[in-house]
Write a protein that holds these residues in place. Structure first.
Motif: not given
Length: 107
Positions: A19-24, A54-62, A81-86
């Protein structure tokens, strides 16, 4: 400190994402991967931490190094960022991985 179970321990045979996790509110985290079972012919598991402004555009962190068997691994990350997911990718012939992902957030 705040511990968040992201993916509960269960057998998975196909790729997916959490799921999307808000983490700001948080600036760093430790991500814990625990693989308790692996089967199939040449099974592989790739686990990637993704972030989004923004919860819609996703980028690889690591990413964790590719896994082929049981074991535990930890990643420390910052500049969230403001959001993360696995995101996880399972490959091989009839692959199955039983694994969980937990995160400890910090400021």
């Amino acid at each position: 400190m705040f511990v968040q179970p992201i993916l509960p321990s269960e057998a998975r045979t196909t790729s997916g994402e959490s799921q999307i996790i808000p983490i700001d509110y948080y600036t760093n985290a430790q991500v814990f991967l625990d693989i308790t079972a692996a089967s199939g012919t040449s099974p592989t598991l790739d686990v990637t931490i993704e972030y989004s402004p923004d919860g819609s555009r996703w980028f690889t962190h690591t990413s964790f190094s590719q896994k082929t068997t049981t074991g535990k691994d930890t990643l420390r990350i910052s500049s969230l960022g403001a959001y993360m997911r696995i995101k996880y990718t399972i490959a091989g012939t009839t692959p199955s991985f039983t694994f969980s992902v937990d995160i400890v957030f910090g400021r």
